[in-house]
Design an enzyme around this catalytic site. Structure first.
Site, PDB file in Angstrom:
ATOM      1  N   ASP A 332       0.859  -1.174   0.000  1.00 46.44           N
ATOM      2  CA  ASP A 332       0.000   0.000   0.000  1.00 46.44           C
ATOM      3  C   ASP A 332       0.895   1.224   0.000  1.00 46.44           C
ATOM      4  O   ASP A 332       2.045   1.181   0.432  1.00 46.44           O
ATOM      5  CB  ASP A 332      -0.906  -0.022   1.233  1.00 46.44           C
ATOM      6  CG  ASP A 332      -1.954   1.066   1.195  1.00 46.44           C
ATOM      7  OD1 ASP A 332      -2.116   1.663   0.121  1.00 46.44           O
ATOM      8  OD2 ASP A 332      -2.582   1.316   2.219  1.00 46.44           O
ATOM      9  N   LYS A 333       0.361   2.350  -0.468  1.00 48.69           N
ATOM     10  CA  LYS A 333       1.186   3.557  -0.564  1.00 48.69           C
ATOM     11  C   LYS A 333       1.376   4.237   0.790  1.00 48.69           C
ATOM     12  O   LYS A 333       2.266   5.070   0.962  1.00 48.69           O
ATOM     13  CB  LYS A 333       0.542   4.565  -1.529  1.00 48.69           C
ATOM     14  CG  LYS A 333      -0.845   5.022  -1.101  1.00 48.69           C
ATOM     15  CD  LYS A 333      -1.468   5.951  -2.121  1.00 48.69           C
ATOM     16  CE  LYS A 333      -2.881   6.346  -1.730  1.00 48.69           C
ATOM     17  NZ  LYS A 333      -2.943   7.060  -0.456  1.00 48.69           N
TER      18      LYS A 333
END
Length: 438
Positions: A332-333
């Site tokens: 995930d960012k």
């Protein structure tokens, strides 16, 4: 009263007074006797974790490898053949292999235990109409909890009133920016990240203040649900472990076959049963690569040590090889993969672009001009109004390392904390500034 997960999910769709009535509480909080009864009935507000494996079992687990078992069997045969030196060397190799794996897991467990500091030791609750500081494990469903900037949220809470209240929910939702909270009920069924009238255990208050009622505690919270899922995970063998076991199986099969052939040959040569048996065993044992296990584990241990120096925790040695065999990592960012730290790196004052050195909230670094050179004290003084204005407009508190925080940390909004750190890098005494301009 402890409520089921289906019931708990509806609290964000209920008005504050309805939640208070449903949980048989009061705007002025529970009484101390009632809180004690609920605590005795439903248990303390703490995440349960899987029982730790006893150290003896952790040590014995290092002997699960088929290669290690072959080493031990070879040592027994060596003793039977009255070859004490070979037996001693084989046992030392097996012991070194077990010790390397054991100490790696032991160090990782100790470090993981030191990281389990999701909750602050105390929480502010309203009981008998007064704000009291209690151990966070004593918070019960129905408690009215007071929240301020910098507080850790001790349970899942339905917001009752707020003043610019925002919490850092990145550990649950993946959103790096603080989540603004409100009081009114939500009409529709919405995902967790959109339930902005709830505050969750394990998060912290970024800005503002407010009050809320605890709707779930311990393992019934959203954080507890995640903990339950993580404890139920199953670990497969790494590619290296599978390959080593396959190699050990083939070597064992070949050794047994060779021993059988040599035993028949020796008996045909009239060596006698005992002499033929010793001959077959001694020749077959030479096929076993006795040093392979120790060499592999020592190599993995050296790699784990290099990763530790790069601040990457390896709990089991097999994880080192698994990471090396990984082709693609999907991440995930934001969320738990980030530090949730902000740093001002560039700024424009007038028509001039300035940069800063240093990262994080530590005031180490300085202001750099367009040529990358540090500004003089006089130049920083001429720009001090810019930095002071930013610090005065920020409510965050940036504090030095202490017993609970190994590095500089912020209480409040991470962006505002970055602006306070910027002012300190420019030479502004932010503590005195707050005293001079209350």
């Amino acid at each position: 009263m402890q409520v089921g997960s289906d019931k708990r999910l509806n609290y964000y769709r209920m008005a504050p007074q309805e939640v208070i009535a449903e949980l048989r509480s009061h705007p002025m909080g529970l009484t101390n006797p009632e809180a004690a009864r609920r605590l005795a009935r439903h248990g303390i507000n703490r995440l349960h974790r899987a029982p730790r494996t006893p150290l003896l079992l952790v040590f014995l687990r290092q002997f699960k490898s088929l290669f290690v078992l072959i080493l031990l069997i070879s040592a027994v045969f060596a003793l039977y053949l009255h070859d004490g030196k070979t037996a001693t060397m084989l046992l030392i190799i097996a012991a070194v292999n077990a010790a390397v794996g054991f100490f790696q897991e032991y160090k990782a467990e100790r470090l993981l235990a030191s990281l389990e500091q999701l909750l602050l030791p105390t929480a502010k609750v309203i009981r008998n109409g007064q704000v009291q500081a209690v151990d966070s494990t004593a918070v019960v469903v129905g408690d009215i909890v007071a929240l301020e900037a910098g507080d850790a949220v001790p349970a899942d809470i339905r917001i009752l009133d707020e003043n610019e209240l925002a919490t850092n929910d990145f550990a649950l939702t993946g959103e790096s920016n603080p989540t603004r909270k409100f009081v009114h009920a939500i009409a529709a069924d919405v995902p967790l990240a959109a339930r902005q009238n709830l505050a969750f255990m394990g998060t912290t208050v970024a800005t503002g203040s407010g009050r809320g009622i605890a709707i779930s505690t311990g393992m019934q919270t959203e954080l507890g649900r995640i903990a339950s899922l993580s404890q139920a995970t199953h670990t497969d063998e790494s590619p290296l472990q599978r390959e080593m076991n396959n190699l050990a199986t083939r070597i064992t099969q070949g050794t047994l076959l060779l021993a059988a052939v040599l035993l028949i040959v020796a008996l045909r040569a009239d060596l006698g049963l005992k002499a033929a048996l010793l001959f077959a065993i001694s020749i077959s044992a030479a096929m076993i690569p006795n040093g392979l296990v120790a060499e592999v584990n020592l190599t993995l241990a050296q790699t784990a040590d290099r990763m530790a120096r790069a601040r990457a925790l390896v709990k089991k040695l097999s994880a080192v090889e698994t990471l090396g065999a990984t082709d693609t990592i999907l991440t995930d960012k934001t969320g738990t993969l980030t530090k949730n730290q902000m740093t001002v790196t560039n700024m424009v004052i007038g028509r001039t672009i300035y940069r800063t050195s240093g990262t994080g909230y530590a005031p180490t670094g300085t202001i750099l001009d367009t040529q990358g050179k540090a500004l003089s004290k006089r130049a920083r003084g001429e720009l001090s109004f810019f930095f002071a204005a930013g610090a005065l407009a920020s409510n965050a508190i940036v504090s030095q390392p202490d017993a609970e925080h190994p590095s500089w940390y912020v209480l409040g909004d991470p962006t505002e904390g970055a602006i306070v750190t910027l002012a300190r890098k420019a030479g502004v005494q932010t503590e005195q500034l707050n005293l001079d301009y209350e």
